[in-house]
Design an enzyme around this catalytic site. Structure first.
Site, short mmCIF file in Angstrom:
data_model
loop_
_atom_site.label_atom_id
_atom_site.label_comp_id
_atom_site.label_asym_id
_atom_site.label_seq_id
_atom_site.Cartn_x
_atom_site.Cartn_y
_atom_site.Cartn_z
N LYS A 11 -40.22 51.93 37.44
CA LYS A 11 -39.39 51.29 38.46
C LYS A 11 -38.90 49.92 37.94
O LYS A 11 -39.40 49.41 36.93
CB LYS A 11 -40.22 51.15 39.74
CG LYS A 11 -40.65 52.51 40.33
CD LYS A 11 -41.51 52.30 41.58
CE LYS A 11 -41.96 53.63 42.16
NZ LYS A 11 -42.80 53.44 43.39
N TYR A 51 -36.01 59.89 47.33
CA TYR A 51 -37.05 59.57 48.31
C TYR A 51 -36.70 60.09 49.71
O TYR A 51 -37.18 59.54 50.70
CB TYR A 51 -37.29 58.06 48.34
CG TYR A 51 -38.21 57.55 47.24
CD1 TYR A 51 -39.47 58.12 47.05
CD2 TYR A 51 -37.83 56.51 46.41
CE1 TYR A 51 -40.31 57.65 46.05
CE2 TYR A 51 -38.67 56.04 45.41
CZ TYR A 51 -39.91 56.63 45.24
OH TYR A 51 -40.77 56.16 44.25
N PHE A 59 -40.41 51.53 55.59
CA PHE A 59 -40.18 50.89 54.29
C PHE A 59 -39.02 51.49 53.53
O PHE A 59 -38.69 51.03 52.43
CB PHE A 59 -41.46 50.95 53.44
CG PHE A 59 -41.98 52.35 53.17
CD1 PHE A 59 -41.43 53.13 52.17
CD2 PHE A 59 -43.02 52.87 53.93
CE1 PHE A 59 -41.89 54.41 51.92
CE2 PHE A 59 -43.49 54.15 53.69
CZ PHE A 59 -42.93 54.92 52.69
N ARG A 87 -50.23 62.15 37.46
CA ARG A 87 -50.60 61.45 38.71
C ARG A 87 -51.94 60.72 38.53
O ARG A 87 -52.14 59.64 39.07
CB ARG A 87 -50.70 62.45 39.87
CG ARG A 87 -49.38 63.11 40.24
CD ARG A 87 -48.51 62.25 41.10
NE ARG A 87 -49.07 61.99 42.41
CZ ARG A 87 -48.42 61.36 43.38
NH1 ARG A 87 -47.18 60.90 43.18
NH2 ARG A 87 -48.98 61.15 44.56
N THR A 93 -51.34 55.28 45.11
CA THR A 93 -50.11 54.61 45.53
C THR A 93 -50.34 53.11 45.76
O THR A 93 -49.50 52.29 45.39
CB THR A 93 -49.58 55.26 46.82
OG1 THR A 93 -49.44 56.66 46.60
CG2 THR A 93 -48.23 54.68 47.22
N ARG A 104 -51.36 51.94 37.58
CA ARG A 104 -51.30 51.04 38.74
C ARG A 104 -52.57 50.21 38.87
O ARG A 104 -52.52 49.04 39.28
CB ARG A 104 -51.03 51.85 40.01
CG ARG A 104 -49.60 52.39 40.10
CD ARG A 104 -49.48 53.37 41.24
NE ARG A 104 -48.11 53.81 41.47
CZ ARG A 104 -47.79 54.89 42.20
NH1 ARG A 104 -48.75 55.62 42.76
NH2 ARG A 104 -46.54 55.22 42.38
N ASN A 114 -45.24 48.94 42.66
CA ASN A 114 -46.32 49.68 41.99
C ASN A 114 -45.88 50.35 40.69
O ASN A 114 -46.49 51.30 40.22
CB ASN A 114 -47.00 50.66 42.95
CG ASN A 114 -46.07 51.72 43.48
OD1 ASN A 114 -44.93 51.84 43.03
ND2 ASN A 114 -46.55 52.52 44.41
N HIS A 117 -43.26 55.85 39.13
CA HIS A 117 -43.22 57.04 39.97
C HIS A 117 -43.58 58.26 39.13
O HIS A 117 -43.19 58.35 37.97
CB HIS A 117 -41.81 57.26 40.55
CG HIS A 117 -41.63 58.63 41.12
ND1 HIS A 117 -42.05 58.97 42.38
CD2 HIS A 117 -41.14 59.78 40.57
CE1 HIS A 117 -41.81 60.26 42.60
NE2 HIS A 117 -41.26 60.77 41.51
N GLU A 128 -36.73 66.77 41.12
CA GLU A 128 -36.46 65.42 40.61
C GLU A 128 -35.87 65.47 39.19
O GLU A 128 -34.97 64.69 38.87
CB GLU A 128 -37.75 64.58 40.64
CG GLU A 128 -38.17 64.28 42.08
CD GLU A 128 -39.58 63.71 42.21
OE1 GLU A 128 -40.26 63.52 41.18
OE2 GLU A 128 -40.00 63.46 43.36
P1 ADP Z 1 -46.34 57.81 45.33
O1 ADP Z 1 -45.33 56.91 44.66
O2 ADP Z 1 -47.75 57.45 44.91
O3 ADP Z 1 -46.04 59.28 45.18
P2 ADP Z 1 -45.43 57.92 48.12
O4 ADP Z 1 -44.63 59.14 47.81
O5 ADP Z 1 -46.34 57.95 49.32
O6 ADP Z 1 -46.34 57.46 46.88
O7 ADP Z 1 -44.44 56.69 48.34
C1 ADP Z 1 -43.35 56.52 47.52
C2 ADP Z 1 -43.17 55.05 47.21
O8 ADP Z 1 -42.80 54.38 48.40
C3 ADP Z 1 -44.45 54.34 46.76
O9 ADP Z 1 -44.69 54.49 45.36
C4 ADP Z 1 -44.15 52.90 47.14
O10 ADP Z 1 -43.33 52.28 46.14
C5 ADP Z 1 -43.33 53.07 48.40
N1 ADP Z 1 -44.18 52.94 49.59
C6 ADP Z 1 -45.00 53.86 50.12
N2 ADP Z 1 -45.64 53.39 51.19
C7 ADP Z 1 -45.21 52.12 51.35
C8 ADP Z 1 -45.48 51.07 52.28
N3 ADP Z 1 -46.34 51.27 53.29
N4 ADP Z 1 -44.85 49.90 52.11
C9 ADP Z 1 -43.98 49.70 51.10
N5 ADP Z 1 -43.68 50.64 50.18
C10 ADP Z 1 -44.28 51.83 50.31
#
Ligand code: ADP
Length: 151
Positions: A11, A51, A59, A87, A93, A104, A114, A117, A128
């Site tokens: 990212k 997304y 968010f 993963r 996350t 992370r 974070n 992805h 994707e």
């Molecule tokens: P991952 O990236 O671990 O697959 P998710 O698919 O749940 O996690 O979320 C996608 C991305 O959205 C996260 O990596 C993070 O950057 C962002 N995100 C998720 N939850 C939040 C939150 N509560 N506040 C801010 N950003 C969030």
């Protein structure tokens, strides 16, 4: 264990913080094969599609703003079980809950920053990869040391 491909993206925070080499190195050293790599600043519509599952979340707008704010390094990695293994390499996350030793866990503190992805399942990986890459941008190749990584 089936050979799979997964979509990984560093990212904008990871690119700005100079973590590209560190992250690529972790996947290389693990033994996965890089089959696609490019840097781009994604459009808002690309990020919204990527997304889409989070469209209703509070968010979402901030996430789209952030991901489309600057360069992202988009990658496709191949290997046996690479989707789940990536993963694990990435970690939880929420970076403060991610285990030390994960990307992370070692390199981030905030959920909205974070760093990386990774696709969470075979269906999302396929979606994707198709969203971010043209077929001609992906290479099928055999690493010279393949026989030293797998039987
Ligand atoms: P991952 O990236 O671990 O697959 P998710 O698919 O749940 O996690 O979320 C996608 C991305 O959205 C996260 O990596 C993070 O950057 C962002 N995100 C998720 N939850 C939040 C939150 N509560 N506040 C801010 N950003 C969030």
């Amino acid at each position: 264990m089936a050979t799979e491909r997964t979509f990984i993206a560093i990212k904008p925070d990871g690119v700005q913080r100079g973590l590209v080499g560190e992250i690529l190195g972790r996947f290389e050293r693990k033994g996965f094969k890089l089959v696609g790599l490019k840097q781009l600043t994604p459009s808002r519509s690309l990020v919204e599609e990527h997304y889409g599952v989070h469209r209703e979340r509070p968010f979402f707008a901030g996430l789209v703003d952030f991901l489309s704010s600057g360069p992202v390094v988009a990658m496709v990695w191949e290997g046996d079980g690479v989707i789940a293994s990536a993963r694990k390499l990435i970690g939880a996350t929420k970076p403060l809950e991610a285990e030390p030793g994960t990307i992370r866990g070692d390199l981030a503190v905030n959920i909205g920053r974070n760093v990386i992805h990774g696709s969470d399942a075979a269906e999302t990986a396929e979606f994707e990869i198709g969203l971010w890459f043209q077929a001609a941008e992906l290479s099928s190749w055999t690493p010279a040391d393949q026989g030293w990584r797998t039987e």
